[in-house]
Design a protein around this motif. Sequence first.
Motif, PDB file in Angstrom:
ATOM      1  N   LYS A 170       0.585  -4.809   2.502  1.00 36.05           N
ATOM      2  CA  LYS A 170      -0.860  -4.713   2.683  1.00 36.05           C
ATOM      3  C   LYS A 170      -1.285  -5.357   4.002  1.00 36.05           C
ATOM      4  O   LYS A 170      -0.863  -6.461   4.325  1.00 36.05           O
ATOM      5  N   THR A 206       0.854  -1.184   0.000  1.00 33.81           N
ATOM      6  CA  THR A 206       0.000   0.000   0.000  1.00 33.81           C
ATOM      7  C   THR A 206       0.891   1.234   0.000  1.00 33.81           C
ATOM      8  O   THR A 206       1.778   1.363   0.848  1.00 33.81           O
ATOM      9  N   GLY A 265      -5.742  -1.755   1.127  1.00 40.81           N
ATOM     10  CA  GLY A 265      -5.019  -2.944   0.688  1.00 40.81           C
ATOM     11  C   GLY A 265      -5.936  -3.970   0.059  1.00 40.81           C
ATOM     12  O   GLY A 265      -5.591  -4.590  -0.948  1.00 40.81           O
ATOM     13  N   GLU A 316      -6.792  -2.868  -3.306  1.00 43.81           N
ATOM     14  CA  GLU A 316      -5.580  -2.632  -4.100  1.00 43.81           C
ATOM     15  C   GLU A 316      -5.482  -1.168  -4.534  1.00 43.81           C
ATOM     16  O   GLU A 316      -5.287  -0.844  -5.707  1.00 43.81           O
TER      17      GLU A 316
END
Length: 425
Positions: free
Chosen positions: A186, A167, A246, A249
């Motif tokens: 993430k 991230t 996360g 995405e």
Amino acid sequence: MTIVDYIHTLSENPYFGAGFGLFGVGAGAAILRKGMQAGMIFFRRHYMITLEVPCRDKSYQWLLQWITHRGATKTQHLSVETSFEQKETGHIKTKYEFIPSIGTHFFNYRGNWIRVERTREQQTLDLHMGIPWETVQLTALGRDRSLYFNILEEARQLALKEHEGKTIMYVAMGSEWRQFGHPRKKRPLTSVVLDVGISERILNDCKDFISTPSWYSNRGIPYRRGYLLHGPPGCGKSSYITALAGELERGICVLNLSERGLTDDRLNHLLAVAPQQTIILLEDIDAAFTSREESKEVKTAYEGLNRVTFSGLLNCLDGVASTEARILFMTTNYLERLDPALVRPGRVDVKEYIGWCSGSQVEQMFLKFYKSPENVTNDMAKQFANEVMAQKKNVSPAQIQGFFMFHKNDPEKVISNVKQIWELT
């Protein structure tokens, strides 16, 4: 003497003949040079294709990295870029990336020879980045633009692969967004334990929004979504947004409305140029603006420092010039301090209370924290949750986690010392 005799006399003069010959050679060379230049210009215009990428373009660094890894791998003229990568243990690893230096390089891509010319203008600076202005120019034979499209797309995919599973956080620097710190691994969404149903509702709403842009356009509804998470501090609002980014995405653009020097115009510009695939986060929105009813009586500490007006913020969120295709989260510890105009539908579409721990929440946290010992059972988790709820005191997930950290490997001691939660935290 006739004219014929005069010309015959000049032709027999060796000085005149030599001069005329030199003139003819010079004129011929000049005509040949002009012809070659014109021919080269014609050839470049019609049988060569050139792509120029300036350093301010988002694909500039992607392209340099791609040229190094996939293109001019055998070049011996390099520049170095030093970066740092943070491991899961917190250890920082130094990375050295070599990219083509200033000058001309050649490489072959899918049977096409491409010349790379990287130039730097020492007299011109990029005011935002404070570095000399640079450009990279690619030149290849042919007229097919898809060649460069494929190169740029491969460069983008290569850059995305480097950040896969991470991230990226962005902060506002001037009129643009800059990456802040190292890309973070993430965080699993399941690692943030909220009360029953809250996480699922927010996640499903975000996925539905992302997957249905045509639904909004067909009905003339602005394609943007606003979320407000409110509740006491330490209950997981910011942690959940990080984990949600996360899961989706996406990166996170953190914007501080109390930043000195932030104006309405700059705020609107920042929202308009936010990186793609990101969530915009306005934390502690109550610290920047109070309700207009309260502001008549109470003077805030930020008054006179913040140049963003309340009406400017409202216009950025839901005005004529506001951007679309945007997911925006706001957090606050004090919902009652927010002006009703800020949290009305259209600006805030989903409100969720992230509050003190419930019994089921405490039980889930116990099982997740002590998942490795084989002797931990569901009955132990229920017993711990009942002990906590029996105290009839408000407790936040941050307090529970802080208490667990004091007894990381002894779940039985945690159960027998529940009263220490409020003493230790």
